[in-house]
Write a protein that holds these residues in place. Structure first.
Motif, PDB file in Angstrom:
ATOM      1  N   ARG A 189      38.660  86.253  10.625  1.00  0.00           N
ATOM      2  CA  ARG A 189      40.124  85.896  10.157  1.00  0.00           C
ATOM      3  C   ARG A 189      40.726  86.569   9.251  1.00  0.00           C
ATOM      4  NH1 ARG A 189      39.051  80.422  11.991  1.00  0.00           N
ATOM      5  NH2 ARG A 189      38.970  79.948   9.841  1.00  0.00           N
ATOM      6  N   ALA A 190      39.992  86.779   8.121  1.00  0.00           N
ATOM      7  CA  ALA A 190      40.871  87.560   7.053  1.00  0.00           C
ATOM      8  C   ALA A 190      40.704  88.987   7.543  1.00  0.00           C
ATOM      9  CB  ALA A 190      39.794  87.231   5.698  1.00  0.00           C
ATOM     10  N   ALA A 191      39.762  89.395   8.133  1.00  0.00           N
ATOM     11  CA  ALA A 191      39.658  90.848   8.190  1.00  0.00           C
ATOM     12  C   ALA A 191      40.823  91.082   9.512  1.00  0.00           C
ATOM     13  CB  ALA A 191      38.357  91.213   8.906  1.00  0.00           C
ATOM     14  N   TYR A 192      40.876  90.438  10.365  1.00  0.00           N
ATOM     15  CA  TYR A 192      41.421  90.681  11.495  1.00  0.00           C
ATOM     16  C   TYR A 192      43.148  90.356  11.584  1.00  0.00           C
ATOM     17  CZ  TYR A 192      37.265  92.094  13.622  1.00  0.00           C
ATOM     18  OH  TYR A 192      35.925  92.703  13.920  1.00  0.00           O
ATOM     19  N   PHE A 193      43.296  89.091  10.803  1.00  0.00           N
ATOM     20  CA  PHE A 193      44.678  88.529  10.908  1.00  0.00           C
ATOM     21  C   PHE A 193      45.434  88.390   9.592  1.00  0.00           C
ATOM     22  CE2 PHE A 193      42.281  86.026  14.252  1.00  0.00           C
ATOM     23  CZ  PHE A 193      42.520  87.086  15.394  1.00  0.00           C
ATOM     24  N   ARG A 194      44.680  88.329   8.537  1.00  0.00           N
ATOM     25  CA  ARG A 194      45.108  88.119   7.052  1.00  0.00           C
ATOM     26  C   ARG A 194      44.698  89.181   6.209  1.00  0.00           C
ATOM     27  NH1 ARG A 194      47.349  83.298   5.764  1.00  0.00           N
ATOM     28  NH2 ARG A 194      47.961  84.669   4.261  1.00  0.00           N
TER      29      ARG A 194
ATOM     30  N   ASP B 140      46.501  90.764   4.579  1.00  0.00           N
ATOM     31  CA  ASP B 140      47.346  90.558   3.306  1.00  0.00           C
ATOM     32  C   ASP B 140      46.643  89.695   2.186  1.00  0.00           C
ATOM     33  OD1 ASP B 140      47.538  88.322   5.452  1.00  0.00           O
ATOM     34  OD2 ASP B 140      48.915  87.592   3.767  1.00  0.00           O
ATOM     35  N   THR B 141      45.538  89.080   2.674  1.00  0.00           N
ATOM     36  CA  THR B 141      44.850  88.239   1.557  1.00  0.00           C
ATOM     37  C   THR B 141      43.736  88.954   0.914  1.00  0.00           C
ATOM     38  OG1 THR B 141      43.325  87.362   3.181  1.00  0.00           O
ATOM     39  CG2 THR B 141      45.372  86.194   2.887  1.00  0.00           C
ATOM     40  N   LEU B 142      43.506  90.276   1.179  1.00  0.00           N
ATOM     41  CA  LEU B 142      42.203  91.131   0.897  1.00  0.00           C
ATOM     42  C   LEU B 142      42.777  92.013  -0.226  1.00  0.00           C
ATOM     43  CD1 LEU B 142      40.863  92.049   4.253  1.00  0.00           C
ATOM     44  CD2 LEU B 142      40.251  90.003   2.836  1.00  0.00           C
ATOM     45  N   PRO B 143      41.673  92.096  -1.328  1.00  0.00           N
ATOM     46  CA  PRO B 143      42.085  92.766  -2.482  1.00  0.00           C
ATOM     47  C   PRO B 143      42.686  94.184  -1.887  1.00  0.00           C
ATOM     48  CG  PRO B 143      39.825  91.751  -2.516  1.00  0.00           C
ATOM     49  CD  PRO B 143      40.433  91.569  -1.337  1.00  0.00           C
ATOM     50  N   PRO B 144      43.432  94.829  -2.880  1.00  0.00           N
ATOM     51  CA  PRO B 144      43.830  96.079  -2.494  1.00  0.00           C
ATOM     52  C   PRO B 144      42.902  97.236  -2.282  1.00  0.00           C
ATOM     53  CG  PRO B 144      44.822  95.216  -4.721  1.00  0.00           C
ATOM     54  CD  PRO B 144      43.863  94.254  -4.111  1.00  0.00           C
ATOM     55  N   GLY B 145      42.994  98.256  -1.536  1.00  0.00           N
ATOM     56  CA  GLY B 145      41.849  99.145  -0.981  1.00  0.00           C
ATOM     57  C   GLY B 145      40.961  98.746  -0.069  1.00  0.00           C
ATOM     58  N   VAL B 146      40.752  97.387   0.174  1.00  0.00           N
ATOM     59  CA  VAL B 146      39.586  97.007   1.136  1.00  0.00           C
ATOM     60  C   VAL B 146      39.987  97.238   2.538  1.00  0.00           C
ATOM     61  CG1 VAL B 146      38.389  95.088   1.970  1.00  0.00           C
ATOM     62  CG2 VAL B 146      38.692  95.418  -0.684  1.00  0.00           C
ATOM     63  N   GLN B 147      39.104  98.004   3.240  1.00  0.00           N
ATOM     64  CA  GLN B 147      39.448  98.184   4.610  1.00  0.00           C
ATOM     65  C   GLN B 147      38.406  97.497   5.332  1.00  0.00           C
ATOM     66  OE1 GLN B 147      41.743  98.845   6.929  1.00  0.00           O
ATOM     67  NE2 GLN B 147      42.902  99.847   5.674  1.00  0.00           N
ATOM     68  N   PRO B 148      38.296  96.617   6.017  1.00  0.00           N
ATOM     69  CA  PRO B 148      37.371  95.745   6.684  1.00  0.00           C
ATOM     70  C   PRO B 148      36.667  96.882   7.790  1.00  0.00           C
ATOM     71  CG  PRO B 148      39.071  94.107   6.571  1.00  0.00           C
ATOM     72  CD  PRO B 148      39.664  95.569   6.157  1.00  0.00           C
ATOM     73  N   GLU B 149      35.414  96.657   8.052  1.00  0.00           N
ATOM     74  CA  GLU B 149      34.974  97.465   8.787  1.00  0.00           C
ATOM     75  C   GLU B 149      33.830  96.452   9.531  1.00  0.00           C
ATOM     76  OE1 GLU B 149      35.472 100.528  10.039  1.00  0.00           O
ATOM     77  OE2 GLU B 149      34.270 100.377  11.874  1.00  0.00           O
ATOM     78  N   LEU B 150      34.003  95.786  10.733  1.00  0.00           N
ATOM     79  CA  LEU B 150      33.302  94.735  11.133  1.00  0.00           C
ATOM     80  C   LEU B 150      32.685  95.138  12.325  1.00  0.00           C
ATOM     81  CD1 LEU B 150      35.100  91.395   9.799  1.00  0.00           C
ATOM     82  CD2 LEU B 150      33.492  92.874   8.741  1.00  0.00           C
TER      83      LEU B 150
ATOM     84  N   LEU C 122      31.704  91.924  14.734  1.00  0.00           N
ATOM     85  CA  LEU C 122      32.100  90.451  14.534  1.00  0.00           C
ATOM     86  C   LEU C 122      33.442  90.408  14.957  1.00  0.00           C
ATOM     87  CD1 LEU C 122      31.174  88.068  12.715  1.00  0.00           C
ATOM     88  CD2 LEU C 122      32.596  88.827  10.919  1.00  0.00           C
ATOM     89  N   ASP C 123      33.459  89.271  15.532  1.00  0.00           N
ATOM     90  CA  ASP C 123      34.774  88.771  16.176  1.00  0.00           C
ATOM     91  C   ASP C 123      35.569  87.766  15.423  1.00  0.00           C
ATOM     92  OD1 ASP C 123      34.620  90.553  18.569  1.00  0.00           O
ATOM     93  OD2 ASP C 123      33.302  89.117  19.406  1.00  0.00           O
ATOM     94  N   PRO C 124      36.810  87.491  15.309  1.00  0.00           N
ATOM     95  CA  PRO C 124      37.531  86.668  14.816  1.00  0.00           C
ATOM     96  C   PRO C 124      37.012  85.302  14.409  1.00  0.00           C
ATOM     97  CG  PRO C 124      38.973  87.840  15.892  1.00  0.00           C
ATOM     98  CD  PRO C 124      37.675  88.099  16.516  1.00  0.00           C
TER      99      PRO C 124
END
Lengths: 790, 279, 173
Positions: free
Chosen positions: A610-615, A617-627, A494-496
């Motif tokens: 966008r949240a995964a790649y650029f923001r 900082d807005t994700l809940p703690p411990g969340v590592q996006p794997e898109l 998934l791209d931004p």
């Protein structure tokens, strides 16, 4: 229609829709990028001197004048390449007894077919290279040619390769059930011999390869017009002693392949060797004349066949004896055993008959190698089976359709194992035949035929039932030691911006692979197709896979795409769940949005990206996006996913001239789930015409000295628009239960069945004259000869 | 598959072209439409030293109506021949034959004179020229001469044209009867396995005079005189007599016997069609 | 293949001849060797790789272009012969929109697989429709009979040309 596919069953699904190919617009605008369209700095051009004889010893080779010719970079002979490669041998361990000698890029001391490459000139242009080729002084001592298959196998024949002992490249015998007993007890025995000419692929884009070796970083990049980039990479690394990391193979647009562009050719290997030798890019594009004597050829069978029947039309036994010729070498890496092996495996396979005997003998000859070409073995097996069925029907006074009805494997009898040992998961022969009869208005055509016969107009109706082997598993090649992958992979990202880039191991030859993958991925992810970018053909960008062959793109590559898309979807929903503080299971994807169960839009995919790649900082703690997700798929349950179908040909025969006018052709095919009817129908239609080519037109005509007599596109008759019929296609869908997608292949059914339908139609038209034609191509000459007017 | 090197000249007058031809000797080749020559060059079957492009020669162009028929310039493209109202009116056989010559792209460039000079035994236009009694105007170092089409074609790619001569035009008498044209080719646009070009004069449904020329059967377009004469007796007699006219040569598509058979079929069909049409 | 003796003349730049022509509406001036055929000229000199070569003996139609508005086999013409001529290729005809309906119909009908024949097919189809705006299926097949396609089986191409004919008729004022 079949049950909907749950994973992608949504209003916006593309599955089953006739979506035009997005990538075709580029081709229609003249913006294709075929190998010959690449422009590289310091590119040199290769032309080959080829042996003009079928069999000859190289007495002397003087390259002095050629080396001095204008624009010549280098003249390369076998001596220059010695020690720089490992020769290849076209055998596989699971074909017991298959033998073939080592093969080299250039002739060392003996050439074994007219067209075998002997020396290469590298020059600033193709024209200058050709000029210099004419300056090579070469002396040959002609050796006895070995052109006839039967003569090659006769006792006392001189072996083409002394070290192999005889000219039997491969043999296989099948003896299932009680054949002798069945013939002894039969009410009716029909017997006939058939011959099938040698023909060739004639891809409009000739074989093309551009090899670029950079000595500074030791890397070889090969742009080639090929069906199997990963296989070629493996082969280049293996035979030129390079680490796999040093080889990249890129297949851009491919101008038709049909099995021609999946084999190892001496001139291609020589071109790569030359790039390694010179450390600069070199290109070889086969011209049309050399294509005719250097592309693989196909078919060339002589078959004696017998069928035993009971009075009620039950087929009691079937026996065939197949002799086929493969030229001087078994082709690497797939071998030349498969064509004959499939003929004996497939003959009669769609009928209930349990008593089956087959004997296959594959002969060496001094003609170009023959090997896998679209519908490997199928047209032969189908033509022989269906011709015998028609003969038997006539002998028993039954309608040919009725005889088929009485013998086809019933649609409720699966799983089924044939007498030759093939396993069918689930086929639909009865339904396909009945659908075909309705589609063509069989009874109406029979009435019309009878009416016209009274006015001395001779029309013929030919029916052919058939199976097609698709989606091969690893037992096909890999088990025998070939670097041929039965699995295929798909990587999705998934791209931004909320779009998806998707790389697949299956390749695009124009059949619509990229579209099929995009349809599946878009459907699974609830995206519009224009949000999907599909990447194919580059070993550094695509997951490891087998590529295009044996009608596997959709069934295997499509399944990998589906599973990969579902994995990516799970990853996206995991992340979206974390962002929305919702259970991922309560979310879905639709229209480019993450939606809840009620279909309410919760968050756009672009926002997720966008949240995964650029923001982060807005994700809940411990969340590592794997898109990104990758899935691979290979069929394991069945060695092949067989498909089936039925074809019919309606034609008019001019009994005074022997000319045949094809009036109409019908196909009912069952390739399991149809992802894109438009693409499937185009595969079927193109395949039918390729089959008609073999049935009526195409033949590599050799004289007794092993010289090709019709090696131009003026003399070798490919099917053209003017003589081809309209082709009506209908579908039955019996998905394979082995995969989620349920798709089987459709690439070869047309070619496999058409020659049988056409030959039966010709013989049906000839029926009032009590003569038959049993040799393909069925030329006017052969028709008139049968009628005693030749 | 690239043409071998050669020099190129594009003279603007017939005299200049003839001089170039004479000066260069055996290495010179004329190029008009090039639709047969260029394949041979690309395959390096020919290796001329000088290619003389005659497309600039105004003297060789144009279709004109004459008192006795038409005059067709050698550079007339097949497409122009097929589209000409004069041709359709005065020599409808030519108009009937044109659509059978290869394909549109070839017909747009291939020339009438080029086809005659090439003298392919399976080509349509040489047979039409013989059937229509064309007289071919040839320019050479010693001036002009005229040769009957019947005497022009000598064998496979062999004509009466000298190495130092140029075919300028054909004078073609108006066609005296109904068109007979049939050919059997494996695919549209292919050279015929057997073809018939001719005309038949009819008195109601009886053929009173005819000329039948077969192509694709022998080493050149052959006028079937015995068969034509026997038409007055019957179609069967003509078909039988045809054996005396033809000496078919086998090719990849047909044996000599098959060509003989097909020629008889064409004769029967063409004449029967003409009679039916007249009736 | 070994194709006989060395020709007397060999090519050096001194043999090259200047030509001026119009290609896709642009004036082009180049020095060409006499033996350079039009397809190689377009591809190698002008970078117009949409014109393909396949048989190089006039049988397949992959190299079809327009010369002075008329359909021609690019492989059967030498560039040097085209001094003063007007040549149009798939690139130019795409940009001008001349083929738009035909291209759209080919796309919708999937009358293209590998794409190698497409330029020739499109040009031949367009030439047919210009002289015969309402062709029958048989006429379409005849008009395309000099263009080889190994992929499609031709049926979809015939459908597409018929569709394009209808679309052109509809757009005609």
């Amino acid at each position: 229609m079949t049950a909907p596919l749950a994973a992608v069953d949504r209003p916006a699904s593309y599955i089953g829709k006739s979506v035009p190919r997005p990538n075709a617009k580029r081709l229609l605008a003249g913006r294709g990028q075929y190998v010959d369209d690449l422009r590289l700095p310091r590119l040199a051009h290769v032309a080959f001197l080829r042996c003009p004889h079928a069999h000859a010893r190289l007495k002397s080779l003087d390259i002095a004048a050629a080396t001095r010719a204008p624009g010549v970079v280098r003249v390369v002979t076998a001596q220059d390449l010695a020690g720089r490669y490992t020769p290849w041998v076209g055998v596989l361990t699971h074909f017991k007894g298959l033998k073939s000698p080592p093969q080299h890029p250039l002739v060392h001391d003996r050439a074994t077919w007219q067209g075998e490459p002997v020396a290469a000139v590298v020059a600033e242009s193709r024209a200058l290279a050709e000029d210099a080729v004419a300056l090579i002084e070469i002396v040959w001592e002609e050796l006895p040619p070995l052109t006839d298959m039967a003569a090659a196998l006769a006792p006392g024949a001189v072996p083409l390769h002394a070290e192999l002992g005889d000219n039997l490249c491969f043999g296989r015998a099948i003896d299932a059930g009680a054949v002798d007993e069945a013939f002894a007890k039969a009410d009716c025995v029909v017997e006939e011999s058939y011959s099938f000419a040698r023909h060739t692929g004639v891809c409009l884009e000739p074989r093309s390869i551009l090899a670029d070796f950079d000595p500074a970083d030791g890397r070889l990049t090969v742009h080639c017009s090929s069906q199997a980039p990963h296989m070629m990479k493996e082969i280049f690394a293996r035979h030129f002693h390079l680490p796999e990391t040093a080889v990249r193979v890129i297949c851009g647009d491919v101008g038709g392949s049909f099995g021609i562009k999946i084999h190892v050719y001496p001139d291609d290997m020589a071109t790569v060797a030359i790039a390694l030798l010179l450390g600069r890019p070199v290109k070889f594009v086969a011209d049309r004349l050399e294509s005719f004597v250097s592309d693989i050829h196909a078919r060339e069978h002589r078959i004696a066949a017998r069928m035993a029947l009971a009075k009620d039309g039950t087929i009691a036994a079937l026996a065939i004896d197949d002799v086929t010729g493969v030229g001087p070498y078994s082709t690497y890496p797939r071998t030349s055993a498969v064509e004959g092996n499939q003929v004996v495996g497939l003959t009669g396979a769609w009928y209930r008959c349990r008593n089956y005997r087959a004997n296959l003998r594959v002969a060496f000859q001094t003609k170009p190698p023959t090997t896998q070409y679209r519908a490997v073995g199928h047209p032969i097996a189908t033509s022989v089976t269906e011709a015998l069925v028609d003969r038997a029907a006539a002998a028993l006074g039954l309608d040919p359709v009725e005889l088929r009805r009485r013998n086809l494997i019933p649609d409720d009898a699966y799983p089924w194992t044939t007498a030759s040992g093939l396993k069918f998961e689930k086929l639909s022969h009865q339904a396909a035949l009945e659908k075909l009869l309705t589609l063509m208005d069989y009874d109406g055509l029979r009435r019309e035929q009878a009416e016209l016969r009274r006015r001395n107009i001779h029309r013929g109706i030919g029916i052919a039932c058939f199976v097609e082997l698709t989606n091969p598993g690893p037992a096909f090649y890999g088990v025998g030691g070939a670097p041929i992958s039965a699995q295929d992979g798909c990587t999705l990202r998934l791209d931004p911006g909320g779009t998806v880039t998707c790389a697949t191991g299956v390749t695009e030859q124009g059949q619509g692979t990229e579209t099929m993958v995009a349809q599946i991925v878009a459907s699974a992810l609830g995206l519009a197709m224009d949000k999907i970018r599909v990447v194919t053909g580059d070993t550094e960008r695509a997951p490891y896979g087998g590529g295009t062959w044996a009608s596997r793109g959709c069934g295997i590559g499509g399944e990998a795409a589906l599973q990969g898309a579902l994995a990516l979807k799970a990853n996206i929903l995991d992340l979206a769940g974390a962002m929305l503080q919702a259970e991922p299971a309560a979310l879905d994807l639709a229209g480019g949005w993450v939606v809840d169960r009620a279909g309410n839009r919760r968050i756009g995919l672009d926002e997720v990206g966008r949240a995964a790649y650029f923001r982060g900082d807005t994700l809940p703690p411990g969340v590592q996006p794997e898109l990104v997700a990758t899935r691979h798929y290979m069929p394991r349950q069945y060695p092949f996913a067989f498909t089936n179908g039925a074809q019919a040909s309606y034609l008019e025969l001019d009994v005074e001239t022997g000319f045949i006018q094809l009036l109409q052709h019908w196909v009912v095919e069952d390739c399991g789930r149809v992802v894109n009817p438009l693409l499937v129908e185009e595969q079927i239609r193109g395949g039918v015409v390729q089959g008609i080519g073999g049935a009526l037109f195409e033949e590599c005509i050799y004289d007794q000295r092993g010289q090709l007599l019709n090696g131009t596109l003026a003399d070798y008759l490919v099917p053209m628009a003017g003589e081809m019929p309209d082709i009506v296609v209908a579908h039955i869908e019996t998905p394979t239960a082995e995969s989620m997608l349920g798709a089987k292949g459709a690439g070869e059914a047309g070619t496999g069945g058409a020659p049988a339908a056409v030959m039966n139609a010709v013989n049906d038209a000839l029926a009032p004259f009590k003569v038959r034609v049993t040799a393909q191509p069925i030329s006017p000459w052969r028709v008139l000869a049968a009628l005693g007017k030749g | 598959m690239k043409a071998p090197p050669f020099r190129y000249a594009r003279p603007q007058t017939l005299d200049a072209a003839l001089r170039l031809l004479a000066d260069e000797g055996a290495g010179a080749r004329l190029i008009a439409g090039g639709q047969s020559l260029v394949p041979a060059l690309n395959m390096r079957l020919l290796e001329p030293t000088l290619l003389i492009d005659i497309n600039g020669l105004a003297e060789l162009t144009g279709i004109a109506e004459t008192a006795s028929g038409i005059r067709v310039g050698a550079l007339t493209r097949h497409a122009a021949l097929g589209a000409s109202a004069i041709v359709a009116r005065r020599t409808p056989l030519l108009a009937a034959a044109v659509p059978f010559i290869a394909h549109e792209a070839i017909r747009n460039r291939g020339t009438f004179g080029g086809s005659l000079a090439q003298a392919d035994p399976a080509a349509e236009l040489p047979a039409c020229a013989v059937a229509l009694g064309a007289r071919l105007e040839i320019a050479g170092p010693g001036g002009r001469r005229r040769v009957a089409a019947h005497d022009f074609f000598r064998g496979v790619y062999e004509t009466a044209l000298g190495r130092d001569e140029i075919l300028v035009a054909a004078e073609i008498p108006a066609q005296p009867g109904a068109t007979l044209f049939l050919e059997l080719a494996r695919r549209q646009g292919d050279y015929a396995i057997a073809g018939l070009a001719g005309w038949a004069a009819l008195d109601r449904s009886r053929i009173t005079d005819a000329r039948l020329v077969f192509f694709g059967t022998d080493i050149r377009a052959v006028e079937a005189r015995a068969a034509s004469a026997a038409l007055a007796t019957s179609l069967d007699a003509a078909a039988t007599a045809l054996d005396r006219d033809l000496a078919p040569v086998a090719d990849l598509n047909a044996s000599a016997a098959m060509k003989r058979h097909l020629a008889r079929v064409l004769l029967r069909r063409a004449c029967a069609a003409a009679v039916t049409h007249a009736a | 293949m070994g194709r006989g003796r060395l020709p007397r003349a060999t090519f050096g730049m001194s043999d090259a001849v200047a030509i001026r022509l119009t290609v896709n509406g642009a004036r082009v001036e180049r020095l060409v060797a006499p033996r350079l055929n039009l397809v190689d000229f377009l591809r190698d000199e002008l970078g117009l790789t949409g014109t393909h070569w396949s048989c190089e003996h006039g049988a397949c139609g992959a190299c079809t272009v327009l010369i002075d508005g008329a359909l021609a086999r690019g492989c059967l013409v030498f560039a040097i012969q085209l001094d003063g001529a007007n040549v149009e290729t798939i690139e130019g005809l795409t940009e001008s929109g001349a083929l738009a309906e035909v291209q759209a119909a080919f796309h919708a009908r999937n009358a293209v697989q590998c794409g190698f024949c497409s330029a020739g097919m499109l040009l031949a189809a367009d030439a047919l429709l210009r002289r015969n705006p309402e062709p029958s299926r048989e006429q379409i097949r005849a008009a395309l009979s000099g263009n080889y396609c190994r992929c499609t089986g031709y049926h979809a191409i015939v459908d597409a040309v018929a569709d394009a004919a209808r679309e052109r008729a509809r757009r005609k004022p």
